[in-house]
Design a protein around this motif. Structure first.
Motif, PDB file in Angstrom:
ATOM      1  N   LEU A  52     -37.305-112.333  99.148  1.00  0.00           N
ATOM      2  CA  LEU A  52     -38.029-113.161  98.182  1.00  0.00           C
ATOM      3  C   LEU A  52     -38.756-114.339  98.813  1.00  0.00           C
ATOM      4  N   SER A  53     -38.103-115.002  99.776  1.00  0.00           N
ATOM      5  CA  SER A  53     -38.713-116.205 100.335  1.00  0.00           C
ATOM      6  C   SER A  53     -38.119-116.545 101.696  1.00  0.00           C
ATOM      7  N   SER A  54     -38.827-117.411 102.400  1.00  0.00           N
ATOM      8  CA  SER A  54     -38.401-117.931 103.695  1.00  0.00           C
ATOM      9  C   SER A  54     -38.853-119.383 103.782  1.00  0.00           C
ATOM     10  N   ASN A  55     -38.053-120.201 104.442  1.00  0.00           N
ATOM     11  CA  ASN A  55     -38.461-121.586 104.650  1.00  0.00           C
ATOM     12  C   ASN A  55     -39.382-121.735 105.856  1.00  0.00           C
ATOM     13  N   LYS A  56     -39.643-120.650 106.590  1.00  0.00           N
ATOM     14  CA  LYS A  56     -40.445-120.712 107.811  1.00  0.00           C
ATOM     15  C   LYS A  56     -41.755-119.928 107.733  1.00  0.00           C
ATOM     16  N   ARG A  57     -41.839-118.969 106.819  1.00  0.00           N
ATOM     17  CA  ARG A  57     -43.030-118.110 106.792  1.00  0.00           C
ATOM     18  C   ARG A  57     -43.310-117.625 105.385  1.00  0.00           C
ATOM     19  N   LYS A  58     -44.561-117.241 105.186  1.00  0.00           N
ATOM     20  CA  LYS A  58     -44.958-116.700 103.902  1.00  0.00           C
ATOM     21  C   LYS A  58     -44.554-115.231 103.874  1.00  0.00           C
ATOM     22  N   ILE A  59     -43.993-114.795 102.777  1.00  0.00           N
ATOM     23  CA  ILE A  59     -43.538-113.416 102.632  1.00  0.00           C
ATOM     24  C   ILE A  59     -44.672-112.601 102.005  1.00  0.00           C
ATOM     25  N   PHE A  60     -45.184-111.608 102.753  1.00  0.00           N
ATOM     26  CA  PHE A  60     -46.239-110.705 102.275  1.00  0.00           C
ATOM     27  C   PHE A  60     -45.697-109.315 102.167  1.00  0.00           C
ATOM     28  N   PRO A  61     -46.056-108.527 101.196  1.00  0.00           N
ATOM     29  CA  PRO A  61     -46.604-109.060  99.948  1.00  0.00           C
ATOM     30  C   PRO A  61     -45.529-109.866  99.252  1.00  0.00           C
ATOM     31  N   GLN A  62     -45.762-110.316  98.067  1.00  0.00           N
ATOM     32  CA  GLN A  62     -44.747-111.124  97.377  1.00  0.00           C
ATOM     33  C   GLN A  62     -43.487-110.309  97.222  1.00  0.00           C
ATOM     34  N   GLY A  63     -42.551-110.535  98.096  1.00  0.00           N
ATOM     35  CA  GLY A  63     -41.307-109.772  98.113  1.00  0.00           C
ATOM     36  C   GLY A  63     -41.552-108.389  98.687  1.00  0.00           C
ATOM     37  N   TYR A  64     -40.669-107.936  99.518  1.00  0.00           N
ATOM     38  CA  TYR A  64     -40.748-106.569 100.027  1.00  0.00           C
ATOM     39  C   TYR A  64     -39.329-106.025 100.153  1.00  0.00           C
TER      40      TYR A  64
END
Length: 110
Positions: A52-64
């Motif tokens: 769902l999320s990371s404090n260091k990077r953007k998760i593409f696509p939204q959630g995988y």
């Protein structure tokens, strides 16, 4: 460590209690936090989770969806999954040296 516990002296004659007992069919969210200088590919057997999320990077696509997520140095990742497969499922780092020093455990789904 996982949940501040290392599986020290692991083996078929030394099986600790599960890290957590989950109810079959329920949804869960885990926060995976790496506070070391090493990368840790964290893997859960028997299930797939949605990152769902990371404090260091953007998760593409939204959630995988995956069964393994790479945690970088000082990274916290949030994953969600449905405990839809009963049994005892190993949860560990895929770096064998890390796993051998106790970075592993299991969850129980019933």
């Amino acid at each position: 460590m996982i949940n501040k516990r290392a599986w020290e002296g692991m083996g078929k004659n030394n099986i600790p209690a599960p890290l957590v007992k989950l109810e079959l069919g329920k949804s869960y969210i885990f926060k995976l936090r790496n506070v070391t200088q090493y990368h840790h590919p964290i893997h859960l057997h028997g299930h797939t989770w949605t990152v769902l999320s990371s404090n260091k990077r953007k998760i593409f696509p939204q959630g995988y969806h995956t069964d393994t997520v790479l945690l970088g140095k000082n990274e916290t990742v949030t994953v969600a999954f449905v405990a839809d497969n009963p049994g005892r499922w190993m949860y560990h780092c895929h770096v064998i040296e890390h796993m051998k020093t106790g970075l592993m455990g299991f969850i129980e789904v019933s």
